[in-house]
Design a protein around this motif. Structure first.
Motif, mmCIF file in Angstrom:
data_model
loop_
_atom_site.group_PDB
_atom_site.id
_atom_site.type_symbol
_atom_site.label_atom_id
_atom_site.label_comp_id
_atom_site.label_asym_id
_atom_site.label_seq_id
_atom_site.Cartn_x
_atom_site.Cartn_y
_atom_site.Cartn_z
ATOM 1 N N LYS A 275 -11.660 -6.500 0.100
ATOM 2 C CA LYS A 275 -12.158 -5.109 0.073
ATOM 3 C C LYS A 275 -13.206 -4.937 -1.024
ATOM 4 O O LYS A 275 -14.227 -4.269 -0.829
ATOM 5 C CB LYS A 275 -10.996 -4.135 -0.169
ATOM 6 C CG LYS A 275 -10.094 -3.898 1.037
ATOM 7 C CD LYS A 275 -9.285 -2.606 0.864
ATOM 8 C CE LYS A 275 -8.361 -2.377 2.046
ATOM 9 N NZ LYS A 275 -7.071 -3.092 1.935
ATOM 10 N N ARG B 8 -8.735 -2.138 6.725
ATOM 11 C CA ARG B 8 -7.525 -1.853 5.958
ATOM 12 C C ARG B 8 -6.693 -3.101 5.669
ATOM 13 O O ARG B 8 -6.060 -3.211 4.624
ATOM 14 C CB ARG B 8 -6.677 -0.859 6.751
ATOM 15 C CG ARG B 8 -5.564 -0.272 5.930
ATOM 16 C CD ARG B 8 -4.706 0.611 6.805
ATOM 17 N NE ARG B 8 -3.861 1.468 6.001
ATOM 18 C CZ ARG B 8 -2.944 2.271 6.505
ATOM 19 N NH1 ARG B 8 -2.783 2.347 7.810
ATOM 20 N NH2 ARG B 8 -2.202 3.022 5.722
ATOM 21 N N SER C 121 -6.330 1.820 0.674
ATOM 22 C CA SER C 121 -5.441 1.223 1.683
ATOM 23 C C SER C 121 -4.439 2.259 2.166
ATOM 24 O O SER C 121 -3.625 1.983 3.051
ATOM 25 C CB SER C 121 -4.689 0.040 1.077
ATOM 26 O OG SER C 121 -5.596 -0.918 0.628
ATOM 27 N N ALA D 294 0.841 -1.200 0.000
ATOM 28 C CA ALA D 294 0.000 0.000 0.000
ATOM 29 C C ALA D 294 0.874 1.248 0.000
ATOM 30 O O ALA D 294 2.046 1.211 0.366
ATOM 31 C CB ALA D 294 -0.904 -0.007 1.233
#
Lengths: 321, 321
Positions: B265, B258, B88, B57
Motif C-alpha cells: 500500500k 485493500r 484498510s 485491520a
C-alpha cells in the motif's frame, strides 16, 4: 526446390519431399538456403490441419532454420552470410524467404544445425519470461514440460536470471535431465499434484496445457503471480474463478510467437539477440538436441515428438535432397 | 469515540453511531482525527458481511478519510498536520490509526472533505491503469461504470495520459457527465452491446463486472490488450476460452487495493502522490462529489450508492458527532 509437404490431407504422417516453387522474395526479405530446421509441436498441429499458417506466410511447415543467404534481395545483407532464422513457416524446405528482421547471427562456436535448434525456443522463452513476465532474481518460475525443447532452454535461462526453477515432467529420467540443467524443484506430474507442492509459491508459470491446468496453475501462483499460457495441449475452454485473481493480484496471459506481425517478430528477435545471444556465445545457456535426422525423415521426426519420449529438440538436416 | 457500526448483523442498513474504543497505535502508525470519509462499494459489501476486513485491520467500515494528526506515535509527523489517508478500514469513525506510508498530502486548494473523496479512487485508478497496465499515449481505454466514483476519476486521468477513453453507463444523463469529463466514446449498456461497438479496439479495460462481462471484454481487446478486473458485481465464475487469449496476446488481471500488505500500500501511495497529485494540485484532474452527508447518515449514503443513481463520490462528514 524440394520441400516437405502433406501429400494426403487426411493423413498427417504423409510428409514427403516433393517439388515445389522456390519462394519469391518480397521487399525486405532475403532468400536463405536452408541447412537445417527443427521440429516444433506446432508443426505437428499444422500437419494435422489444426494450425493454419498466418495470412501471407508460407504453407510449408517449419518455424525456424539456419543456413546461408542465397539472395539478399533489397536488403544490405551479403550472399553467403550464415544466418539463423525465425520463420512464420517454410523451414522444411531447401529455400525459404525471410524478413530481414527475423535473421539472427549464428551463436559463437555453433554449427548451423545447432543454431537451428535454438531460435524458436530462445525467442519463445525470452519473449514470454523476459519481455512479458519480466522474470527477475529471487523469483520462483514453474515450467511445465521441463524436459521438452522449451523447457530445457527455459530452465537454463531462468537460472541465469537468478530465479528458482520448478519443473514438471512425466518420468524420473526426464526430471534428472531437468536437474542437470539446473532445475531446483522436480515434480513428476504422474505421481504428484504440482499445485499441492507449490501452493502460492510461483511468481511466473510458463504453461503449455491450457484448460486442464488452469485451476492448479492459479492455486500455485504467489501474490502478483503471472500465468503465461503458450500452448493448449490440455484444451481451450475452462471455468475460471475470477475471485481467485483479485486478492493475490494474479494475471492470466496468453501469447503465440507465430501470430505476431513482422514488426513484432523483429522486436522479439532484436531483444532476444541482445539478451540471450551473449549467454549462448559463452555457453552459459546451451542447445539441447535430442537427435538429428535428414529432412526426408520428417514423418519419423513428427512421430518421435508425438511419442512424448523426446528430451530437447529434434533437428532436421536438409543436406543433399 | 463514536463510530458507525452494523448494530444488527442481519440488517446491512443498521448503520448507527455507537460508542467504541479509540484505536491503539501500533509502531509506525499515527492517530488521525477524522474530518470526512467517503463511501465505496466495498463498504456496502462489508455491511452485508461479504467483505471481511483483512487480518489486523479495523472492523469498522471505511477505506479512506482526511483529517488532522492527533497523535504522531513513533513517526516523525507533527500533531495538527492535515492529511489524507488510504485505509484498510476504520474510516467511519472519529479517530483512525493509519500506517505512515498510507498518509497523503491534501491536494492544493482542497478542503478536507474534498480530499476524502479522491484517495481511494486515485490509488485504485493509478495502481491499475498506471502501475499495472501502463496506459500510455495513443491507447484506447474502456472504463465500465464511467459515471461512478472510479469512472469519473479514471476518465480524467486517462485523458491526461493521452488515451482515447470509451465508457459504459446506464443512462444518457450519466453518459453526458462522462462526456463532460472528457470521455470520447459513450456506450449505453442498456441499449448497446459494447463488445460490438469496440471489437478488437481496447488496449486496456478497467472492469467492475467480472464474470458477466468476461467474454465481451475479451472480444473488445486489441492485440496485447489487458483486461484489469477490480470488481465482480456480475459474478465470479465464468467460462473462459483460452484460445481467445493466445493469438492476440491478451492478459486477464485481477487486483484489489485493500488486500495489499502495508508495504505494498505504501508503494501505491508513493507512486500515486508522485504521478497523480500534481494533476490534482493544478486542477487537470478533479474530484467529483455527488453529495455530502453527515456520518450519522451512513445508512442513507449506502442506500443512495446502492440505488445506482450516484455520479461520483458520496462524502460523509464527521463534524460534531
Amino acid at each position: 526446390m524440394k520441400a516437405i509437404t502433406v501429400t494426403n490431407p487426411d493423413d498427417p504422417s504423409s510428409l514427403e519431399l516433393t517439388e515445389v516453387d522456390t519462394p519469391q522474395l518480397r521487399d525486405g526479405e532475403v532468400l536463405v538456403k536452408v541447412h537445417a530446421t527443427s521440429v516444433n509441436r506446432a508443426d505437428l498441429l499444422q500437419a494435422k490441419g489444426n494450425y493454419p499458417p498466418p495470412k501471407g506466410a508460407s504453407e510449408i511447415i517449419g518455424l525456424e532454420c539456419a543456413g546461408v543467404i542465397e539472395d539478399p534481395g533489397t536488403t544490405g545483407r551479403t550472399t553467403g552470410e550464415e544466418v539463423a532464422c525465425l520463420l512464420s513457416g517454410g523451414g522444411y524446405a531447401e529455400y525459404v524467404a525471410v524478413p530481414e528482421g527475423q535473421l539472427l547471427p549464428i551463436p559463437e562456436g555453433y554449427s548451423l544445425s545447432e543454431a537451428a535448434a535454438v531460435v524458436e525456443v530462445a525467442c519463445t522463452v525470452w519473449s514470454n519470461l523476459g519481455m512479458l513476465a519480466g522474470v527477475r532474481e529471487g523469483q520462483t518460475v514453474l515450467l511445465h514440460g521441463g524436459a521438452g525443447g522449451i523447457g530445457t532452454f527455459a530452465i537454463q535461462l531462468c537460472k541465469q536470471l537468478g530465479a528458482t526453477v520448478a519443473v514438471t515432467a512425466g518420468s524420473a529420467e526426464k526430471l534428472e535431465t531437468c536437474r542437470k540443467l539446473g532445475a531446483d524443484i522436480l515434480i513428476n506430474y504422474k505421481e504428484q499434484d504440482f499445485a499441492e507442492e507449490l501452493t502460492g509459491r510461483c511468481d511466473v508459470i510458463l504453461d503449455i496445457m491450457g484448460a486442464k491446468y488452469l485451476e492448479q496453475n492459479l492455486k500455485s501462483l504467489n501474490v502478483d503471480g503471472q500465468l503465461v499460457i503458450i500452448g493448449m495441449q490440455g484444451g481451450r475452454k475452462a471455468e475460471i474463478n475470477l475471485g481467485a485473481l483479485l486478492p493475490r493480484r494474479l494475471s492470466v496471459r496468453g501469447t503465440t510467437l507465430r501470430a505476431r506481425s513482422v514488426e513484432s517478430k523483429a522486436e522479439v528477435v532484436r531483444s532476444t539477440v541482445e539478451n540471450v545471444w551473449p549467454l549462448l556465445d559463452d555457453g552459459r545457456v546451451t542447445h539441447h538436441i535430442h537427435t538429428t535426422l535428414p529432412l526426408a525423415d520428417a514423418a519419423k521426426a513428427h512421430a518421435l515428438l508425438d511419442s512424448g519420449e523426446v528430451t530437447g529438440k529434434i533437428v532436421l538436416e536438409v543436406g543433399e535432397v
